[in-house]
Design an enzyme around this catalytic site. Structure first.
Site, PDB file in Angstrom:
ATOM      1  N   PHE A  22      64.042  -7.357 -31.620  1.00 19.66           N
ATOM      2  CA  PHE A  22      63.318  -7.371 -30.338  1.00 19.66           C
ATOM      3  C   PHE A  22      63.208  -5.967 -29.745  1.00 19.66           C
ATOM      4  O   PHE A  22      62.137  -5.539 -29.308  1.00 19.66           O
ATOM      5  CB  PHE A  22      64.042  -8.308 -29.372  1.00 19.66           C
ATOM      6  CG  PHE A  22      63.536  -8.265 -27.961  1.00 19.66           C
ATOM      7  CD1 PHE A  22      62.488  -9.079 -27.554  1.00 19.66           C
ATOM      8  CD2 PHE A  22      64.122  -7.419 -27.021  1.00 19.66           C
ATOM      9  CE1 PHE A  22      62.026  -9.049 -26.242  1.00 19.66           C
ATOM     10  CE2 PHE A  22      63.671  -7.382 -25.715  1.00 19.66           C
ATOM     11  CZ  PHE A  22      62.616  -8.194 -25.318  1.00 19.66           C
ATOM     12  N   ASP A  23      64.324  -5.232 -29.690  1.00 21.51           N
ATOM     13  CA  ASP A  23      64.328  -3.887 -29.095  1.00 21.51           C
ATOM     14  C   ASP A  23      63.342  -2.956 -29.794  1.00 21.51           C
ATOM     15  O   ASP A  23      62.546  -2.256 -29.158  1.00 21.51           O
ATOM     16  CB  ASP A  23      65.726  -3.270 -29.178  1.00 21.51           C
ATOM     17  CG  ASP A  23      66.774  -4.069 -28.440  1.00 21.51           C
ATOM     18  OD1 ASP A  23      66.905  -5.270 -28.715  1.00 21.51           O
ATOM     19  OD2 ASP A  23      67.468  -3.481 -27.594  1.00 21.51           O
ATOM     20  N   THR A  24      63.404  -2.953 -31.118  1.00 22.78           N
ATOM     21  CA  THR A  24      62.542  -2.064 -31.892  1.00 22.78           C
ATOM     22  C   THR A  24      61.075  -2.399 -31.686  1.00 22.78           C
ATOM     23  O   THR A  24      60.241  -1.517 -31.450  1.00 22.78           O
ATOM     24  CB  THR A  24      62.888  -2.166 -33.386  1.00 22.78           C
ATOM     25  OG1 THR A  24      64.255  -1.804 -33.582  1.00 22.78           O
ATOM     26  CG2 THR A  24      62.010  -1.243 -34.207  1.00 22.78           C
TER      27      THR A  24
END
Length: 414
Positions: A201-203
């Site tokens: 999700f972060d990437t």
């Protein structure tokens, strides 16, 4: 009637007053032991040392132990603490749901182990509160960061970020640090496009933010590795690589509405009269132009002795014009996918015709005035004619791709 209107306005005013500036989300899964000390320490910091109003949201994603009960007890005991429960597991899924529904000005998150020193929280959110930046991330890979962790995790982290830089042209330094924040207004536009609900999700969020043109602020952090981390490194690495492949394909195919979002939340030009992104377009157009010109001259030299000057000029210009339009379409103006590709190439061929007229006319004039001109003189004339044709090509291609970033904004943006 007047009493009703007054009551509604009073309720809206009260809501505006109680809405925090920062909403700090702590996503948890089976953290019944660590959750209490973490939230109490974070709550004390926000109460005593943080200048903005803040709320702690414990996002429980399908815990199977007593984490949810502990979270509810903390919410009952501490002001400014609330609980959101999800029936499905996934850190990214929890963050997306809480961030999209938050009424705070800035949404943030940190891992429950509090590996990152809390003193980095203010530098993280301050540029977002001021409006200077759109996204902020903690980075463990800056030269001024102080990090304590084992060599295996260090190598994995650096290799992963190297893969991101080479495969997705990412410029941010640390995708995986569990310490990030975002302006809520921007989050509500970008989050609907983030598909991953777990660790990638972060990437995915950062790659999209960067491609859209959001300003990403990086904060060097002091970070101590949690030896009790339950992340499955092998499974996470496999899913991360799958995510990189998926996002790369979506960007290449044009499936992601990057141009629409860029138009919806892009910044105004710095210089009046200079369209947004034109400087970058000129640089990229120049790179494509230099490559095309070298290919054109090489083809001309090879073909000139076989077909004659005019035929060699036509063939060399036609071949490089097709490649030039395709390269500028994708690289300079960021248009991906097959939508309107035929139309774009047709209009590119019209621009090719203008260039052909300039270069052929220049050759005709040269041979009229100097019938025995050497090849190097022909090349000099063609270079000058191509410079003029290149300028006209840039203007023409900007017209061809004039609507590339001006489609109606997606529903989330509206």
């Amino acid at each position: 009637m007047n009493d009703t209107v007054t009551a509604v306005r009073a309720a809206e005013s009260a809501k505006a007053v109680t809405a925090p500036v920062v909403d700090v989300v702590v996503p948890v899964y089976n953290e019944e032991v660590d959750l209490g000390p973490c939230v109490r320490r974070l709550h004390a910091f926000l109460t005593l040392s943080f200048p903005f109003t803040a709320r702690i949201t414990i996002a429980d994603n399908a815990s199977t132990d007593s984490t949810l009960e502990v979270a509810r007890q903390l919410a009952a005991q501490l002001d400014g603490v609330r609980v959101v429960h999800l029936d499905r597991k996934g850190r990214g899924r929890a963050l997306r749901e809480v961030w999209q529904a938050s009424d705070a000005q800035v949404v943030a998150y940190m891992d429950v182990d509090l590996s990152t020193d809390l003193n980095a929280l203010l530098p993280l959110v301050a540029p977002l509160v001021s409006g200077h930046s759109d996204v902020a991330i903690g980075t463990r890979l800056a030269s001024s960061s102080r990090v304590v962790r084992g060599p295996k995790r260090e190598i994995i982290s650096r290799c992963y970020n190297l893969i991101l830089r080479t495969s997705l042209q990412a410029k941010f330094s640390d995708a995986q640090c569990g310490f990030k924040a975002m302006r809520s207004q921007v989050a509500k536009l970008v989050l609907p496009l983030v598909e991953d609900g777990e660790w990638f999700f972060d990437t995915e969020l950062l790659v999209l933010a960067e491609r859209i043109g959001l300003r990403i602020h990086e904060v060097p952090v002091d970070w101590i590795d949690d030896p009790d981390s339950r992340v499955d490194i092998v499974d996470t690495a496999r899913k991360d690589l799958q995510g990189i492949w998926r996002v790369g394909r979506a960007l290449t195919s044009g499936r992601l509405p990057i141009n629409e979002l860029r138009a919806a939340i892009g910044r105004e030009p710095l210089v009046e009269g200079v369209p947004l992104g034109m400087v970058g377009q000129l640089v990229r157009f120049g790179i494509v132009g230099v490559t095309s010109t070298l290919a054109y001259l090489l083809l001309y030299v090879v073909l000139q002795g076989i077909t004659g000057a005019q035929a060699a000029n036509f063939l060399a210009l036609l071949i490089t014009a097709v490649g030039n339009t395709a390269a500028n379409r994708a690289f300079t103006f960021g248009v991906r996918g097959s939508n309107q590709a035929v139309s774009h190439h047709f209009q590119g061929l019209i621009i090719f015709g203008v260039g052909l007229a300039l270069t052929s006319g220049s050759l005709f004039a040269l041979h009229h005035w100097a019938p025995d001109a050497a090849v190097h003189l022909e090349l000099l004339v063609l270079v000058v004619a191509n410079l003029v044709a290149t300028l006209l090509r840039f203007v023409g291609l900007r017209w061809v791709f004039r609507n590339a970033g001006k489609h109606p904004a997606p529903e989330a943006a509206r």
